[in-house]
Design an enzyme around this catalytic site. Structure first.
Site, PDB file in Angstrom:
ATOM      1  N   ASN A   1       0.883  -1.451   0.037  1.00 44.96           N
ATOM      2  CA  ASN A   1       0.116  -0.208  -0.029  1.00 44.96           C
ATOM      3  C   ASN A   1       0.737   1.069  -0.129  1.00 44.96           C
ATOM      4  OD1 ASN A   1      -1.734   1.862   0.565  1.00 44.96           O
ATOM      5  ND2 ASN A   1      -2.296   1.597   2.545  1.00 44.96           N
TER       6      ASN A   1
ATOM      7  N   LYS B   1      -0.014   4.173  -0.243  1.00 45.71           N
ATOM      8  CA  LYS B   1      -0.525   5.467   0.380  1.00 45.71           C
ATOM      9  C   LYS B   1      -0.438   6.653  -0.504  1.00 45.71           C
ATOM     10  CE  LYS B   1      -0.055   3.174   4.824  1.00 45.71           C
ATOM     11  NZ  LYS B   1      -0.075   3.422   6.384  1.00 45.71           N
TER      12      LYS B   1
ATOM     13  N   HIS C   1      -9.357   1.393   5.058  1.00 44.34           N
ATOM     14  CA  HIS C   1      -8.105   1.471   5.785  1.00 44.34           C
ATOM     15  C   HIS C   1      -8.321   2.393   6.978  1.00 44.34           C
ATOM     16  CE1 HIS C   1      -4.104   2.449   6.499  1.00 44.34           C
ATOM     17  NE2 HIS C   1      -3.752   1.540   6.111  1.00 44.34           N
TER      18      HIS C   1
ATOM     19  N   GLU D   1      -6.507   4.740   8.049  1.00 39.35           N
ATOM     20  CA  GLU D   1      -6.424   6.155   7.864  1.00 39.35           C
ATOM     21  C   GLU D   1      -7.885   6.836   7.061  1.00 39.35           C
ATOM     22  OE1 GLU D   1      -2.856   5.437   5.735  1.00 39.35           O
ATOM     23  OE2 GLU D   1      -1.736   4.996   7.518  1.00 39.35           O
TER      24      GLU D   1
ATOM     25  N   GLU E   1      -5.033  -4.800  10.713  1.00 41.77           N
ATOM     26  CA  GLU E   1      -4.021  -3.812  10.889  1.00 41.77           C
ATOM     27  C   GLU E   1      -4.220  -2.982  12.264  1.00 41.77           C
ATOM     28  OE1 GLU E   1      -2.287  -2.596   6.920  1.00 41.77           O
ATOM     29  OE2 GLU E   1      -3.911  -1.271   6.976  1.00 41.77           O
TER      30      GLU E   1
ATOM     31  N   GLY F   1       2.964   2.326  10.878  1.00 41.69           N
ATOM     32  CA  GLY F   1       3.877   3.366  10.458  1.00 41.69           C
ATOM     33  C   GLY F   1       4.855   3.643  11.887  1.00 41.69           C
TER      34      GLY F   1
ATOM     35  N   SER G   1       3.763  -2.118  10.252  1.00 42.87           N
ATOM     36  CA  SER G   1       5.254  -2.112  10.479  1.00 42.87           C
ATOM     37  C   SER G   1       5.749  -3.531  10.123  1.00 42.87           C
ATOM     38  CB  SER G   1       5.273  -2.125  11.909  1.00 42.87           C
ATOM     39  OG  SER G   1       5.136  -0.606  12.343  1.00 42.87           O
TER      40      SER G   1
ATOM     41  N   GLY H   1       2.984  -1.056   4.121  1.00 41.45           N
ATOM     42  CA  GLY H   1       2.921   0.328   3.966  1.00 41.45           C
ATOM     43  C   GLY H   1       4.548   0.807   3.479  1.00 41.45           C
TER      44      GLY H   1
HETATM   45  P1  13P Z   1       3.363   0.386   7.671  1.00 38.81           P
HETATM   46  O1  13P Z   1       3.645  -0.792   7.039  1.00 38.81           O
HETATM   47  O2  13P Z   1       4.056   1.720   7.125  1.00 38.81           O
HETATM   48  O3  13P Z   1       3.206   0.242   8.988  1.00 38.81           O
HETATM   49  O4  13P Z   1       1.610   0.452   7.138  1.00 38.81           O
HETATM   50  C1  13P Z   1       0.769  -0.519   7.221  1.00 38.81           C
HETATM   51  C2  13P Z   1      -0.352  -0.177   6.628  1.00 38.81           C
HETATM   52  O5  13P Z   1      -1.085   0.671   6.837  1.00 38.81           O
HETATM   53  C3  13P Z   1      -0.763  -0.738   5.189  1.00 38.81           C
HETATM   54  O6  13P Z   1      -2.002  -0.593   4.807  1.00 38.81           O
END
Ligand code: 13P
Length: 249
Positions: free
Chosen positions: A11, A13, A97, A99, A167, A173, A212, A233
């Site tokens: 992803n 983002k 997601h 976010e 997640e 992150g 992560s 991510g």
């Molecule tokens: P990270 O791998 O950067 O922690 O992000 C995970 C994520 O939100 C994937 O959709």
């Protein structure tokens, strides 16, 4: 989707310009030289879906969007529909997601209608769920995730190709991850809720872990029972890191 074949999805983002396609070329060449033992997907921003689909054509890498509207078309300035993603070359779409749930107030009901839209357009949805840190600390993680699964998955998904991504919001992150036992506990609860909601037809749909995931922890996480892949991510932006995760599957 066979449960035994894991899905590693990146992803991106809101990251990626045309120049990022160089990373994709590196990834494609590495997988041509040594094929992945898993399914591999990249979900770039909508602006890159078409070009990325062209760049990976024939290379076995699937392409997905990161969101879609529930409507097929209409007066929704700035909106992108599932049909548009499909038309641009996507076969998957990430929905719900955290976010988007946090930044845009997306409810389980909205996520469910977006998943129906994805099916209508011929896309496989990857529906995301996950608890916040406060919810985990209150001992509510399993309950929260179970409720999200029950309410975000439309009944139309029964027997269809789709995935759920667990997640934990606090792991995204941050470099923090749950213990392997915590991951297993939630994934088992997600599977039970999926079967309760959709029947045994959903028993083969993969449950991805996200938050992560790095080359250093991927192998252990991917070996946890009921972990059917990863949603990655930051580490999906660099071909070398993403490959390190793919090789752990
Ligand atoms: P990270 O791998 O950067 O922690 O992000 C995970 C994520 O939100 C994937 O959709």
């Amino acid at each position: 989707m066979k449960q035994s074949v894991k899905l590693i999805a990146g992803n991106w983002k809101m990251n990626g310009l045309a120049a990022s396609l160089g990373e994709v070329e590196t990834l494609r060449e590495a997988l041509a030289a040594e094929p992945a033992a898993c399914r591999v997907a990249l979900c770039p921003p909508a602006t890159l879906v078409h070009r990325l689909a062209g760049a990976v054509a024939g290379g076995g890498i699937e392409v997905g969007g990161q969101d879609c509207r529930a409507e097929a078309s209409g007066a929704y300035t700035g909106g992108v529909s599932a049909e548009m993603l499909k038309d641009a070359g996507a076969t998957l779409v990430i929905l719900g997601h955290s976010e988007r749930r946090q930044e845009f107030g997306e409810s389980d009901l909205l996520v469910s209608s977006k998943a129906e839209a994805a099916l209508r357009a011929g896309l496989s949805p990857i529906v995301c769920v996950g608890e916040t840190l406060a919810q985990r600390e209150a001992g509510e993680a399993v309950e929260v995730v179970r409720r999200q699964v029950m309410n975000s998955l439309p009944l139309a998904l029964a027997g269809q190709a789709f995935a759920v991504a667990y997640e934990p919001v606090w792991a995204i992150g941050t470099g923090l991850t749950p213990t392997l036992e915590q991951i297993e506990e939630v994934h088992r609860a997600v599977r039970a809720a999926m079967i309760e909601r959709l029947g045994l037809a959903s028993a083969a749909a993969p449950i991805l872990y996200g938050g992560s995931v790095k080359p250093e922890n991927a192998r252990d996480i991917l070996a946890v029972p009921e972990v059917g892949g990863a949603l990655v991510g930051g580490a999906s932006l660099k071909a070398a890191d993403f490959l390190g995760i793919i090789r752990g599957a």
